[in-house]
Each structure stands twice: as structure tokens, then as C-alpha cells.
Motif scaffolding. Structure first.
Motif, PDB file in Angstrom:
ATOM      1  N   LEU A   1      -1.653  -2.127   0.985  1.00 34.33           N
ATOM      2  CA  LEU A   1      -1.418  -1.703   1.620  1.00 34.33           C
ATOM      3  C   LEU A   1      -0.345  -1.280   1.456  1.00 34.33           C
ATOM      4  O   LEU A   1       0.615  -0.080   2.419  1.00 34.33           O
TER       5      LEU A   1
ATOM      6  N   GLN B   1       1.039   1.813   4.742  1.00 31.10           N
ATOM      7  CA  GLN B   1       0.769   1.590   5.973  1.00 31.10           C
ATOM      8  C   GLN B   1       2.237   0.661   6.172  1.00 31.10           C
ATOM      9  O   GLN B   1       2.548   0.484   6.791  1.00 31.10           O
TER      10      GLN B   1
ATOM     11  N   GLU C   1       5.791   1.636   6.441  1.00 35.27           N
ATOM     12  CA  GLU C   1       6.416   2.046   7.300  1.00 35.27           C
ATOM     13  C   GLU C   1       5.952   0.931   8.825  1.00 35.27           C
ATOM     14  O   GLU C   1       6.965   0.990   9.227  1.00 35.27           O
TER      15      GLU C   1
ATOM     16  N   LEU D   1      -0.589  -3.145  12.842  1.00 33.62           N
ATOM     17  CA  LEU D   1      -1.881  -3.307  11.427  1.00 33.62           C
ATOM     18  C   LEU D   1      -2.540  -5.030  12.294  1.00 33.62           C
ATOM     19  O   LEU D   1      -4.174  -5.247  11.639  1.00 33.62           O
TER      20      LEU D   1
END
Length: 273
Positions: free
Chosen positions: A66, A71, A74, A225
């Protein structure tokens, strides 16, 4: 702060025999290391399957994946910004109201009863109302975190201000300080231990409130997430996000403890041998 008043408020730091930093680190690490070992043993032995909880090795691998695709950086940026803005808003409000309530009888009469009544309302109960009032954008999330942080700050600051030694206040008046100067130069420095206690509690609550706030129709952040991971039963991502929430709170608390130690070097834990 004038030298005479400063001498009254801040005592000289005592000389205390401290434990070696390396030993302190080892002692503090024992608990987390044992928990990590128990987690690994449970997953490696099959007592915990991946559909219940992924193992530490899976979480580390998922972290790398990740992070590499962008991802996670951020998501962390968005979540930390939300928590930070809410903490600043709530802590500032609680500090101001706490000083007003603790410094004057009139302030206490005007502020304290309302704050105590509002403090009894669980901030999670306000989630739906905040969505109705402020929509599903960032404002409702930041304000919810701010509300959660306000009350521990208020309670500690107001109590700390009331407990400032009145003799010090009278001494400051004898030096010709006005009301605002006394509040700035004497009362707030004298209440610093309570201010930092409130700030540490507020910081912890900012992370708890962040988790609740990120349940409000999020499209970014750790909560997003987690929502996606729930849909696909990705316990590795869920465990990773839970750990990251904990790390954010721990790092923030550590930073505050370092600031507190630098601001008030005379405060040290009492050691009983």
C-alpha cells in the motif's frame, strides 16, 4: 514573564538519579514485544486463521504494497490532517473556556453549568446531527473531532486554573500586574501541568473521534481503506489500519510528553526503589 514572578511560579529542577536510557527502552519494549510474539504464534499455529486475523508478516507485506502504490501515504495525510485540525479547534476552545471558568467566579457561573451538561452527551451521539447540520464533507468530521477534544481540555484547564496558588496571584498583583497579565504570566504557567494533562487526553480522543468521523461517507483516509477492506474481508488491511491509528496516537502523545518535559523540567516521576 518577569523574573520575580517566574521565580514564584517555576521552581528549580530537582536533581534526581535517572535510569539509563537503554534500560528504560528495554523495559518499555517488553510488553509490545510479548504481544507481537503472541500474535505471531497464534497465527503461525493456526489458532487464528487469516479470515479472523492476518499474521504480522502479512500486515508488514500489505504495508509495503500500500505504501509503494501511494494509497497509504495519501490515507495517512488525510486522516492526520483531520485529527490535527479537530484537535487544534477543540483544544483551543477548551483552553479558552477553561481559563474563563477557572479565573473568575462570573466566568464559572456563566460557562461551567453549560459545559458540564454538554460533556454528559456522548460525542458519538452527535454524528447524525452533524451530518444533517454540516453535510458529509470535511467540516462535519473536523467539528465532531473538535467537540470530542473540547471537554477533557476544559475540565483539566479549569481545574488547574482554580488550583493555582492564590499567594502567587497576590504577589503578582503587588508587582503591579493587571488581570490579563496575571492570567498570561501567572495563572497559565501555574496551570501548565493540568493544561498538558488535558491536551494529552484530548489528543487520545482526537484519534478515537477520527475513527468515528471517518465512518461518515469518506472517500479518503484510513477509514476509507478500512471500509474497502471490510467489503473484501481483508483482515491484513484492517489490522494495519488499526495499528496505524494506535501509532498516530502514540507518536502524538510522545511529542506532547517531550514538549512537557522541556517546558516543565522540574516535573519528574517519583521513583521508589
Amino acid at each position: 514573564m518577569s523574573a520575580a514572578v517566574q521565580g514564584l511560579v517555576a521552581p528549580n529542577p530537582p536533581r534526581a538519579a535517572g535510569r539509563a536510557p537503554a534500560l528504560t527502552f528495554v523495559l518499555r519494549a517488553i510488553g509490545p514485544v510479548l504481544l507481537l510474539a503472541a500474535w505471531y504464534a497464534a497465527t503461525a499455529s493456526g489458532a487464528l486463521t487469516k479470515d479472523v486475523l492476518a499474521g504480522p508478516q502479512d500486515v508488514v507485506r500489505t504495508f509495503g504494497e500500500l505504501w509503494a502504490d501511494g494509497q497509504l501515504p495519501e490515507a495517512l495525510r488525510v486522516s492526520i490532517t483531520r485529527a490535527g485540525l479537530g484537535l487544534v479547534l477543540g483544544a483551543s476552545t477548551g483552553l479558552l473556556l477553561g481559563v474563563v471558568s477557572g479565573f473568575t467566579r462570573l466566568g464559572e457561573e456563566l460557562v461551567d453549568s453549560s459545559m458540564q451538561a454538554l460533556r454528559a452527551i456522548p460525542f458519538l451521539a452527535l454524528t447524525s446531527l452533524f451530518v444533517v447540520w454540516f453535510g458529509i464533507e470535511e467540516a462535519s468530521k473536523i467539528l465532531l473531532i473538535g467537540v470530542a477534544c473540547t471537554f477533557p481540555m476544559y475540565v483539566n484547564v479549569s481545574s488547574g486554573v482554580r488550583n493555582v496558588d492564590r499567594k502567587v496571584v497576590e504577589a503578582a498583583r503587588s508587582f503591579g500586574l493587571g488581570r490579563l497579565a496575571i492570567a498570561r504570566e501567572v495563572v497559565l504557567p501555574g496551570a501548565l501541568p493540568s493544561v498538558f494533562a488535558g491536551l494529552r487526553l484530548a489528543t487520545t480522543l482526537s484519534v478515537i473521534a477520527l475513527i468515528a468521523a471517518e465512518e461518515i461517507n469518506v472517500t479518503a483516509g484510513l477509514g476509507y481503506l478500512m471500509a474497502r477492506a471490510t467489503d473484501y474481508l481483508r483482515t491484513d488491511i484492517l489490522a494495519l489500519c488499526v495499528l496505524l491509528y494506535a501509532v498516530i496516537g502514540l507518536l502524538a502523545d510522545l511529542a506532547l510528553r517531550l514538549v512537557e518535559r522541556g517546558t516543565m523540567p522540574w516535573r519528574r516521576a517519583v521513583s521508589i526503589r
